[in-house]
Scaffold this motif. Structure first.
Motif, PDB file in Angstrom:
ATOM      1  N   ILE A   1     -13.195  -1.736  -4.308  1.00 21.47           N
ATOM      2  CA  ILE A   1     -12.326  -2.513  -5.295  1.00 21.47           C
ATOM      3  C   ILE A   1     -11.442  -1.486  -6.437  1.00 21.47           C
ATOM      4  O   ILE A   1     -11.705   0.143  -6.064  1.00 21.47           O
ATOM      5  CB  ILE A   1     -14.147  -2.287  -6.288  1.00 21.47           C
ATOM      6  CG1 ILE A   1     -14.980  -3.389  -5.796  1.00 21.47           C
ATOM      7  CG2 ILE A   1     -13.264  -2.329  -8.082  1.00 21.47           C
ATOM      8  CD1 ILE A   1     -16.194  -3.141  -6.636  1.00 21.47           C
ATOM      9  N   THR A   2     -10.279  -1.957  -6.618  1.00 21.72           N
ATOM     10  CA  THR A   2      -9.211  -1.142  -6.952  1.00 21.72           C
ATOM     11  C   THR A   2      -9.637  -0.815  -8.719  1.00 21.72           C
ATOM     12  O   THR A   2      -7.874  -1.382  -9.103  1.00 21.72           O
ATOM     13  CB  THR A   2      -7.834  -1.703  -6.624  1.00 21.72           C
ATOM     14  OG1 THR A   2      -7.123  -2.717  -6.792  1.00 21.72           O
ATOM     15  CG2 THR A   2      -8.173  -1.012  -4.856  1.00 21.72           C
ATOM     16  N   GLY A   3     -10.200  -0.537  -9.490  1.00 24.98           N
ATOM     17  CA  GLY A   3     -10.449  -0.508 -10.742  1.00 24.98           C
ATOM     18  C   GLY A   3      -9.171   0.072 -11.323  1.00 24.98           C
ATOM     19  O   GLY A   3      -8.093  -0.259 -12.254  1.00 24.98           O
ATOM     20  N   ALA A   4      -8.996   1.633 -10.528  1.00 22.47           N
ATOM     21  CA  ALA A   4      -8.397   2.658 -11.183  1.00 22.47           C
ATOM     22  C   ALA A   4      -6.500   2.258 -10.974  1.00 22.47           C
ATOM     23  O   ALA A   4      -5.551   2.549 -11.380  1.00 22.47           O
ATOM     24  CB  ALA A   4      -8.544   3.751 -10.997  1.00 22.47           C
ATOM     25  N   THR A   5      -6.299   1.698  -9.171  1.00 24.00           N
ATOM     26  CA  THR A   5      -5.206   1.362  -8.920  1.00 24.00           C
ATOM     27  C   THR A   5      -5.063  -0.200  -8.593  1.00 24.00           C
ATOM     28  O   THR A   5      -3.671  -0.144  -8.029  1.00 24.00           O
ATOM     29  CB  THR A   5      -5.007   2.618  -7.749  1.00 24.00           C
ATOM     30  OG1 THR A   5      -5.912   1.940  -6.462  1.00 24.00           O
ATOM     31  CG2 THR A   5      -5.565   4.120  -7.394  1.00 24.00           C
TER      32      THR A   5
ATOM     33  N   GLY B   1      -1.807  -0.570   4.019  1.00 18.35           N
ATOM     34  CA  GLY B   1      -2.261  -2.058   3.999  1.00 18.35           C
ATOM     35  C   GLY B   1      -3.034  -2.129   4.526  1.00 18.35           C
ATOM     36  O   GLY B   1      -3.984  -1.404   5.199  1.00 18.35           O
ATOM     37  N   PHE B   2      -3.653  -3.614   4.361  1.00 14.64           N
ATOM     38  CA  PHE B   2      -5.109  -4.459   4.970  1.00 14.64           C
ATOM     39  C   PHE B   2      -6.016  -2.955   4.202  1.00 14.64           C
ATOM     40  O   PHE B   2      -7.256  -3.056   4.031  1.00 14.64           O
ATOM     41  CB  PHE B   2      -5.365  -3.585   6.216  1.00 14.64           C
ATOM     42  CG  PHE B   2      -4.085  -5.217   7.258  1.00 14.64           C
ATOM     43  CD1 PHE B   2      -4.242  -6.640   6.472  1.00 14.64           C
ATOM     44  CD2 PHE B   2      -3.530  -5.107   7.781  1.00 14.64           C
ATOM     45  CE1 PHE B   2      -3.220  -7.615   7.104  1.00 14.64           C
ATOM     46  CE2 PHE B   2      -2.641  -5.442   8.152  1.00 14.64           C
ATOM     47  CZ  PHE B   2      -2.730  -6.920   8.038  1.00 14.64           C
ATOM     48  N   TRP B   3      -5.545  -2.147   3.120  1.00 19.70           N
ATOM     49  CA  TRP B   3      -6.633  -1.219   2.270  1.00 19.70           C
ATOM     50  C   TRP B   3      -6.525  -0.016   3.797  1.00 19.70           C
ATOM     51  O   TRP B   3      -7.392   0.619   3.081  1.00 19.70           O
ATOM     52  CB  TRP B   3      -7.680  -1.500   1.138  1.00 19.70           C
ATOM     53  CG  TRP B   3      -7.376  -2.273   0.513  1.00 19.70           C
ATOM     54  CD1 TRP B   3      -6.999  -1.780  -0.528  1.00 19.70           C
ATOM     55  CD2 TRP B   3      -6.806  -3.965   0.096  1.00 19.70           C
ATOM     56  NE1 TRP B   3      -6.804  -2.664  -1.832  1.00 19.70           N
ATOM     57  CE2 TRP B   3      -6.199  -3.960  -1.267  1.00 19.70           C
ATOM     58  CE3 TRP B   3      -6.470  -4.740   0.957  1.00 19.70           C
ATOM     59  CZ2 TRP B   3      -5.661  -5.016  -1.960  1.00 19.70           C
ATOM     60  CZ3 TRP B   3      -5.833  -6.345   0.829  1.00 19.70           C
ATOM     61  CH2 TRP B   3      -5.422  -5.987  -0.727  1.00 19.70           C
ATOM     62  N   GLY B   4      -6.326  -0.020   4.727  1.00 15.20           N
ATOM     63  CA  GLY B   4      -7.056   0.596   5.628  1.00 15.20           C
ATOM     64  C   GLY B   4      -7.971   0.424   6.077  1.00 15.20           C
ATOM     65  O   GLY B   4      -8.988   0.854   6.853  1.00 15.20           O
ATOM     66  N   LEU B   5      -8.732  -1.088   6.052  1.00 12.83           N
ATOM     67  CA  LEU B   5     -10.190  -1.023   6.423  1.00 12.83           C
ATOM     68  C   LEU B   5     -10.006  -2.606   7.268  1.00 12.83           C
ATOM     69  O   LEU B   5     -10.900  -3.143   7.758  1.00 12.83           O
ATOM     70  CB  LEU B   5     -10.939  -1.838   5.192  1.00 12.83           C
ATOM     71  CG  LEU B   5     -10.932  -0.583   3.923  1.00 12.83           C
ATOM     72  CD1 LEU B   5     -12.118  -1.485   3.197  1.00 12.83           C
ATOM     73  CD2 LEU B   5     -12.133   0.137   4.713  1.00 12.83           C
ATOM     74  N   GLU B   6      -8.263  -3.007   8.022  1.00  9.47           N
ATOM     75  CA  GLU B   6      -8.887  -4.106   8.912  1.00  9.47           C
ATOM     76  C   GLU B   6      -9.499  -3.498  10.336  1.00  9.47           C
ATOM     77  O   GLU B   6      -9.709  -2.439  10.544  1.00  9.47           O
ATOM     78  CB  GLU B   6      -7.110  -4.708   9.616  1.00  9.47           C
ATOM     79  CG  GLU B   6      -6.512  -2.717  10.039  1.00  9.47           C
ATOM     80  CD  GLU B   6      -5.827  -1.951   9.721  1.00  9.47           C
ATOM     81  OE1 GLU B   6      -4.948  -0.912  10.309  1.00  9.47           O
ATOM     82  OE2 GLU B   6      -6.334  -2.138   8.201  1.00  9.47           O
ATOM     83  N   GLY B   7      -9.606  -4.091  11.146  1.00  7.13           N
ATOM     84  CA  GLY B   7     -10.805  -3.851  11.877  1.00  7.13           C
ATOM     85  C   GLY B   7      -9.992  -4.441  12.942  1.00  7.13           C
ATOM     86  O   GLY B   7      -9.520  -5.557  13.210  1.00  7.13           O
TER      87      GLY B   7
ATOM     88  N   PHE C   1      -4.463 -15.359   0.881  1.00  6.34           N
ATOM     89  CA  PHE C   1      -4.161 -14.078   0.522  1.00  6.34           C
ATOM     90  C   PHE C   1      -4.961 -13.216   0.507  1.00  6.34           C
ATOM     91  O   PHE C   1      -6.537 -13.491   1.314  1.00  6.34           O
ATOM     92  CB  PHE C   1      -4.562 -14.263  -1.624  1.00  6.34           C
ATOM     93  CG  PHE C   1      -3.428 -14.728  -2.535  1.00  6.34           C
ATOM     94  CD1 PHE C   1      -1.968 -14.613  -2.811  1.00  6.34           C
ATOM     95  CD2 PHE C   1      -4.400 -15.728  -3.321  1.00  6.34           C
ATOM     96  CE1 PHE C   1      -1.694 -14.726  -3.946  1.00  6.34           C
ATOM     97  CE2 PHE C   1      -2.881 -16.038  -4.086  1.00  6.34           C
ATOM     98  CZ  PHE C   1      -2.078 -16.233  -3.945  1.00  6.34           C
ATOM     99  N   ILE C   2      -4.360 -11.392   0.785  1.00  9.99           N
ATOM    100  CA  ILE C   2      -5.041 -10.741   1.136  1.00  9.99           C
ATOM    101  C   ILE C   2      -6.046  -9.855   0.076  1.00  9.99           C
ATOM    102  O   ILE C   2      -5.019  -9.391  -1.310  1.00  9.99           O
ATOM    103  CB  ILE C   2      -5.275 -10.142   2.563  1.00  9.99           C
ATOM    104  CG1 ILE C   2      -3.842  -9.478   1.595  1.00  9.99           C
ATOM    105  CG2 ILE C   2      -4.837 -10.642   3.892  1.00  9.99           C
ATOM    106  CD1 ILE C   2      -3.385  -8.336   2.930  1.00  9.99           C
ATOM    107  N   THR C   3      -7.224  -9.905  -0.623  1.00 10.86           N
ATOM    108  CA  THR C   3      -7.224  -8.927  -1.650  1.00 10.86           C
ATOM    109  C   THR C   3      -8.164  -7.883  -1.276  1.00 10.86           C
ATOM    110  O   THR C   3      -9.105  -7.839  -0.906  1.00 10.86           O
ATOM    111  CB  THR C   3      -7.384 -10.319  -2.940  1.00 10.86           C
ATOM    112  OG1 THR C   3      -9.132 -10.718  -2.459  1.00 10.86           O
ATOM    113  CG2 THR C   3      -6.603 -11.316  -2.895  1.00 10.86           C
ATOM    114  N   SER C   4      -9.229  -7.220  -2.550  1.00 10.05           N
ATOM    115  CA  SER C   4      -9.615  -5.852  -3.276  1.00 10.05           C
ATOM    116  C   SER C   4     -10.257  -7.119  -3.541  1.00 10.05           C
ATOM    117  O   SER C   4     -10.418  -8.011  -4.154  1.00 10.05           O
ATOM    118  CB  SER C   4      -9.163  -5.469  -4.091  1.00 10.05           C
ATOM    119  OG  SER C   4      -9.092  -5.398  -5.232  1.00 10.05           O
ATOM    120  N   LEU C   5     -11.775  -6.539  -3.692  1.00 12.14           N
ATOM    121  CA  LEU C   5     -12.629  -7.468  -3.671  1.00 12.14           C
ATOM    122  C   LEU C   5     -12.663  -7.762  -5.324  1.00 12.14           C
ATOM    123  O   LEU C   5     -12.973  -8.838  -6.407  1.00 12.14           O
ATOM    124  CB  LEU C   5     -14.239  -6.233  -3.993  1.00 12.14           C
ATOM    125  CG  LEU C   5     -15.522  -7.840  -4.694  1.00 12.14           C
ATOM    126  CD1 LEU C   5     -15.809  -9.055  -3.727  1.00 12.14           C
ATOM    127  CD2 LEU C   5     -17.019  -6.242  -4.785  1.00 12.14           C
TER     128      LEU C   5
END
Length: 201
Positions: free
Chosen positions: A152-156, A23-29, A8-12
């Motif tokens: 953290i994607t609490g809203a979305t 994809g990747f929450w835009g945070l892949e490096g 899995f790839i997940t938010s915190l």
């Protein structure tokens, strides 16, 4: 015997995706993408919903809220197109249009158990939350890997991963940080019939 990896790839906060996020929450490096590109060849297992989503991307459907694919997303989809895929579904019809995809209508747990006993390569899930849950409950999962992105994607947030799971003991077998912000944890899972009642004397 094949090894089964749930991946899995997940938010915190344990969401598999989020409305409006790339994809990747835009945070892949670069470090994470290099590692991702070096993963061993696998046969990917998925359910109908994941198949519909990913095959749509492969056919050029852009994720909701985006104007076009980012290069990293396009490369990831291209790699999946080339890989062997097994799709468990009673609703999809043959022939499947996504290249290298095989439709299996039999019970997924029984089918994966047979694939494990008769094969020698790596089996890996992609998405497919209910499939992963069923395979874990059946004791078929050898490795449980989560790559956690720092958001953290609490809203979305969508697709809460761990809802409906049994209690599971996790033995750490690998951990790593990519690009100073993305955390990988990998475990050997063991489904518990009940929580530990205390430390044995």
């Amino acid at each position: 015997m094949s090894e089964l990896l749930v991946d899995f790839i997940t938010s915190l906060d344990g969401h598999a995706s989020g409305e409006g996020w790339p994809g990747f929450w835009g945070l892949e490096g670069p470090e994470y993408l290099e590692w991702l590109g070096k993963q061993p060849e696998a046969t990917y297992l998925m359910g109908a919903n994941t198949y519909r989503l990913m095959s749509g991307f492969a056919a050029g459907e852009v994720p909701h809220g985006q104007d076009e694919f980012r290069p990293e997303e396009e490369a990831s989809v291209d790699e999946l197109t080339q890989a062997s895929k097994v799709v468990f579904s009673s609703s999809l019809e043959e022939p499947l249009t996504w290249a290298n995809s095989t439709l299996v209508r039999d019970d997924a747990v029984d089918a994966v158990r047979a694939m494990k006993s008769s094969g020698s390569g790596l089996l890996s899930t992609i998405g497919s939350l209910s499939l992963c849950r069923s395979l874990l409950r059946a004791g078929l999962v050898d490795r449980f890997r989560v790559v956690i992105f720092p958001v953290i994607t609490g809203a979305t947030g969508e697709e809460r991963i761990y809802d409906g799971y049994p209690d599971v003991a996790l033995e750490m077998i690998e951990h790593r940080t990519f690009d100073g912000r993305i955390q990988l944890v990998e475990y050997k899972p063991r489904v518990l019939e009940h929580p530990p009642l205390g430390v044995p004397a």
